[in-house]
Design a protein around this motif. Structure first.
Motif, PDB file in Angstrom:
ATOM      1  N   LEU A  25      10.599  -6.295  -3.126  1.00 29.21           N
ATOM      2  CA  LEU A  25       9.727  -5.376  -2.220  1.00 29.21           C
ATOM      3  C   LEU A  25       8.413  -5.725  -2.793  1.00 29.21           C
ATOM      4  CD1 LEU A  25      11.692  -2.037  -2.673  1.00 29.21           C
ATOM      5  CD2 LEU A  25      11.663  -3.516  -0.633  1.00 29.21           C
ATOM      6  N   ARG A  26       7.470  -5.768  -1.716  1.00 31.90           N
ATOM      7  CA  ARG A  26       5.979  -6.051  -2.112  1.00 31.90           C
ATOM      8  C   ARG A  26       5.084  -4.998  -1.767  1.00 31.90           C
ATOM      9  NH1 ARG A  26       4.052 -11.135   1.062  1.00 31.90           N
ATOM     10  NH2 ARG A  26       2.852 -11.152  -0.804  1.00 31.90           N
ATOM     11  N   LEU A  27       4.016  -4.834  -2.427  1.00 33.52           N
ATOM     12  CA  LEU A  27       3.127  -3.658  -2.064  1.00 33.52           C
ATOM     13  C   LEU A  27       2.661  -3.722  -0.684  1.00 33.52           C
ATOM     14  CD1 LEU A  27       0.315  -4.131  -4.962  1.00 33.52           C
ATOM     15  CD2 LEU A  27       1.967  -2.012  -4.379  1.00 33.52           C
ATOM     16  N   PHE A  31      -1.458  -0.900   4.161  1.00 31.52           N
ATOM     17  CA  PHE A  31      -2.170   0.364   3.628  1.00 31.52           C
ATOM     18  C   PHE A  31      -3.199   0.187   2.694  1.00 31.52           C
ATOM     19  CE2 PHE A  31      -2.605   3.967   1.255  1.00 31.52           C
ATOM     20  CZ  PHE A  31      -2.857   5.003   2.293  1.00 31.52           C
ATOM     21  N   MET A  32      -3.343  -1.157   1.970  1.00 35.43           N
ATOM     22  CA  MET A  32      -4.274  -1.579   0.958  1.00 35.43           C
ATOM     23  C   MET A  32      -5.650  -2.029   1.819  1.00 35.43           C
ATOM     24  SD  MET A  32      -2.106  -3.320  -2.155  1.00 35.43           S
ATOM     25  CE  MET A  32      -3.778  -3.219  -3.313  1.00 35.43           C
ATOM     26  N   ARG A  33      -5.350  -2.895   2.745  1.00 35.45           N
ATOM     27  CA  ARG A  33      -6.430  -3.292   3.497  1.00 35.45           C
ATOM     28  C   ARG A  33      -7.042  -2.011   4.123  1.00 35.45           C
ATOM     29  NH1 ARG A  33      -2.508  -6.409   5.819  1.00 35.45           N
ATOM     30  NH2 ARG A  33      -2.966  -5.493   7.853  1.00 35.45           N
ATOM     31  N   ALA A  34      -6.297  -1.065   4.843  1.00 33.12           N
ATOM     32  CA  ALA A  34      -6.775   0.069   5.400  1.00 33.12           C
ATOM     33  C   ALA A  34      -7.907   0.843   4.511  1.00 33.12           C
ATOM     34  CB  ALA A  34      -6.055   0.956   5.949  1.00 33.12           C
ATOM     35  N   CYS A  35      -7.380   0.906   3.031  1.00 27.25           N
ATOM     36  CA  CYS A  35      -8.229   1.641   2.077  1.00 27.25           C
ATOM     37  C   CYS A  35      -9.397   0.973   1.806  1.00 27.25           C
ATOM     38  CB  CYS A  35      -7.246   1.742   0.888  1.00 27.25           C
ATOM     39  SG  CYS A  35      -5.934   3.038   1.089  1.00 27.25           S
ATOM     40  N   ALA A  36      -9.372  -0.432   1.803  1.00 29.20           N
ATOM     41  CA  ALA A  36     -10.491  -1.016   1.478  1.00 29.20           C
ATOM     42  C   ALA A  36     -11.434  -1.111   2.624  1.00 29.20           C
ATOM     43  CB  ALA A  36     -10.127  -2.582   1.249  1.00 29.20           C
ATOM     44  N   GLU A  37     -11.010  -1.074   3.819  1.00 29.53           N
ATOM     45  CA  GLU A  37     -11.771  -1.197   4.965  1.00 29.53           C
ATOM     46  C   GLU A  37     -12.705   0.328   5.013  1.00 29.53           C
ATOM     47  OE1 GLU A  37      -9.275  -1.897   8.197  1.00 29.53           O
ATOM     48  OE2 GLU A  37      -9.086  -4.196   7.510  1.00 29.53           O
ATOM     49  N   THR A 107       2.072   8.246  -4.910  1.00 30.39           N
ATOM     50  CA  THR A 107       3.025   9.168  -5.548  1.00 30.39           C
ATOM     51  C   THR A 107       3.677   9.844  -4.508  1.00 30.39           C
ATOM     52  OG1 THR A 107       1.035   9.834  -7.105  1.00 30.39           O
ATOM     53  CG2 THR A 107       2.492  11.729  -6.514  1.00 30.39           C
ATOM     54  N   ARG A 108       3.317   9.649  -3.218  1.00 27.99           N
ATOM     55  CA  ARG A 108       3.730  10.448  -1.976  1.00 27.99           C
ATOM     56  C   ARG A 108       4.837   9.653  -1.746  1.00 27.99           C
ATOM     57  NH1 ARG A 108       4.563  10.260   3.168  1.00 27.99           N
ATOM     58  NH2 ARG A 108       3.464   8.312   3.457  1.00 27.99           N
ATOM     59  N   ALA A 109       4.618   8.269  -1.589  1.00 27.30           N
ATOM     60  CA  ALA A 109       5.813   7.419  -1.037  1.00 27.30           C
ATOM     61  C   ALA A 109       6.062   6.252  -1.654  1.00 27.30           C
ATOM     62  CB  ALA A 109       5.348   7.270   0.454  1.00 27.30           C
ATOM     63  N   ASN A 110       5.213   5.752  -2.720  1.00 25.96           N
ATOM     64  CA  ASN A 110       5.723   4.520  -3.423  1.00 25.96           C
ATOM     65  C   ASN A 110       4.973   3.433  -2.551  1.00 25.96           C
ATOM     66  OD1 ASN A 110       6.846   2.263  -4.748  1.00 25.96           O
ATOM     67  ND2 ASN A 110       7.783   3.448  -5.924  1.00 25.96           N
ATOM     68  N   LEU A 111       4.387   2.898  -2.899  1.00 27.71           N
ATOM     69  CA  LEU A 111       3.586   1.557  -2.254  1.00 27.71           C
ATOM     70  C   LEU A 111       4.392   0.216  -2.328  1.00 27.71           C
ATOM     71  CD1 LEU A 111      -0.230   2.006  -2.779  1.00 27.71           C
ATOM     72  CD2 LEU A 111       1.015   2.290  -0.738  1.00 27.71           C
ATOM     73  N   TRP A 112       5.337   0.084  -3.109  1.00 27.89           N
ATOM     74  CA  TRP A 112       6.213  -1.078  -3.116  1.00 27.89           C
ATOM     75  C   TRP A 112       7.263  -0.801  -2.247  1.00 27.89           C
ATOM     76  CZ3 TRP A 112       3.541  -0.182  -7.718  1.00 27.89           C
ATOM     77  CH2 TRP A 112       2.632  -1.207  -8.070  1.00 27.89           C
ATOM     78  N   ARG A 113       7.010  -1.082  -0.727  1.00 29.02           N
ATOM     79  CA  ARG A 113       8.020  -0.623   0.211  1.00 29.02           C
ATOM     80  C   ARG A 113       8.106  -1.701   1.301  1.00 29.02           C
ATOM     81  NH1 ARG A 113       3.695   4.350   1.478  1.00 29.02           N
ATOM     82  NH2 ARG A 113       2.265   3.086   2.819  1.00 29.02           N
ATOM     83  N   VAL A 114       7.434  -2.592   1.183  1.00 25.45           N
ATOM     84  CA  VAL A 114       7.527  -3.747   2.347  1.00 25.45           C
ATOM     85  C   VAL A 114       8.520  -4.744   1.743  1.00 25.45           C
ATOM     86  CG1 VAL A 114       6.306  -5.452   3.541  1.00 25.45           C
ATOM     87  CG2 VAL A 114       5.119  -3.327   3.189  1.00 25.45           C
TER      88      VAL A 114
END
Length: 235
Positions: A25-27, A31-37, A107-114
Motif C-alpha cells: 500500500l502506498r501513501l 490527497f497529499m497533492r491536494a493538501c499542498a495545493e 488519524t481518521r482513515a490512514n493515508l497508506w491506502r492506495v
C-alpha cells in the motif's frame, strides 16, 4: 518446491512476507497533492515518490547514528509527512501546514491506502505457485482492515500488526510470530519491505532473506536484492 526468481537472484523458499505501507500500500499521493495545493504548491506523484525515497534514507542515516530506530513508528508519522513534502519541493512553512492536515486525515482513515501497482497480481501469482504469503507491518491496528478494503487480504494467510502485537520492526520477535503462524522456517522465507534499517536489518536479524522494493533507485548501494516493482517477484 517453489523458487522465487528475482532479477538478481533465484531463491529456494517456501514463504514470502511483505511490509504493508510503502510495499503493498502506498501513501495517498492524490490527497497529499491536494493538501499542498491548498498551500499554493503544485507537486506531482514523481516528486512525492522521490521525496519518500529521500526520507527513507534519512531514517536509515539516523538509525545508523543511534544504533537503530529509537522512536516508535507511530511517533514518526506526522514528521514523515512533513519531511516527504519538503523533499518533494514544498517550502518548510507550507509543508508544516499541510502536514497538520495530513496527520488529521491519517488519524481518521490512514493515508497508506492506495494499492501499489501490481500488488494484487503479485500476491495471487505467488499463492498460485505454492508460496505461503503474509504481512508483517509496523501499523496502528488498522492494517488488516486496510488490506481488506484494498482487496489484498484474500491473498494473505496471516497479517501481523505491530500495534496489536506490542512489538514492532526491526525487533526480530515480530517476524518470528509471523513464521510461527505460517509454520515455516526463517531460512526458507523472504521478506519484502521498503526501508533498509527497519525491514532488511529487522528481517535478517530473524534469519529471513530480505528484498527491498526501490521504485526510484534510491537504494542502489544497498547490500541486498532490490526490485523496482512487485511484478518483478513473478516475472
Amino acid at each position: 518446491m517453489p523458487r522465487l526468481c528475482l532479477p538478481s537472484a533465484a531463491l529456494d523458499v517456501d514463504a514470502v512476507l511483505f511490509d504493508a505501507g510503502g510495499t503493498l500500500l502506498r501513501l495517498d499521493y492524490g490527497f497529499m497533492r491536494a493538501c499542498a495545493e491548498r498551500q499554493r504548491h503544485a507537486i506531482d506523484d514523481a516528486s512525492l515518490a522521490r521525496g519518500e525515497a529521500a526520507v527513507r534514507r534519512e531514517i536509515d542515516t539516523r538509525a545508523a547514528r543511534t544504533g537503530g530506530p529509537r522512536d516508535r513508528d507511530a511517533d514518526r508519522v506526522a514528521g514523515y509527512f512533513h519531511a516527504v513534502l519538503e523533499r518533494a519541493g514544498v517550502t518548510r512553512e507550507a509543508a508544516e501546514a499541510a502536514a497538520g492536515e495530513l496527520a488529521a486525515e491519517h488519524t481518521r482513515a490512514n493515508l497508506w491506502r492506495v494499492v501499489m501497482p501490481g500488488a494484487a497480481e503479485a500476491l495471487a501469482a505467488l499463492r498460485a505457485r505454492g508460496f505461503r504469503v503474509g504481512v508483517v507491518s509496523n501499523a496502528d491496528g488498522r492494517v488488516a482492515a486496510l488490506l481488506e478494503a484494498a482487496g489484498l487480504a484474500p491473498h494473505l494467510e496471516t497479517i501481523v500488526d505491530s500495534h496489536l502485537e506490542g512489538v514492532e520492526k526491526p525487533d526480530p520477535e515480530i517476524f518470528r510470530r509471523a513464521l510461527a503462524r505460517l509454520t515455516v522456517p526463517a531460512a526458507r522465507t523472504v521478506y519484502v519491505g521498503d526501508i533498509f534499517t527497519i525491514d532488511v536489518l529487522g528481517a535478517r536479524s530473524a534469519g529471513l532473506t530480505a528484498v527491498l522494493i526501490d521504485e526510484t533507485g534510491g537504494y542502489a548501494d544497498a547490500d541486498c536484492p532490490r526490485i523496482a516493482a512487485l511484478a518483478e517477484l513473478c516475472p
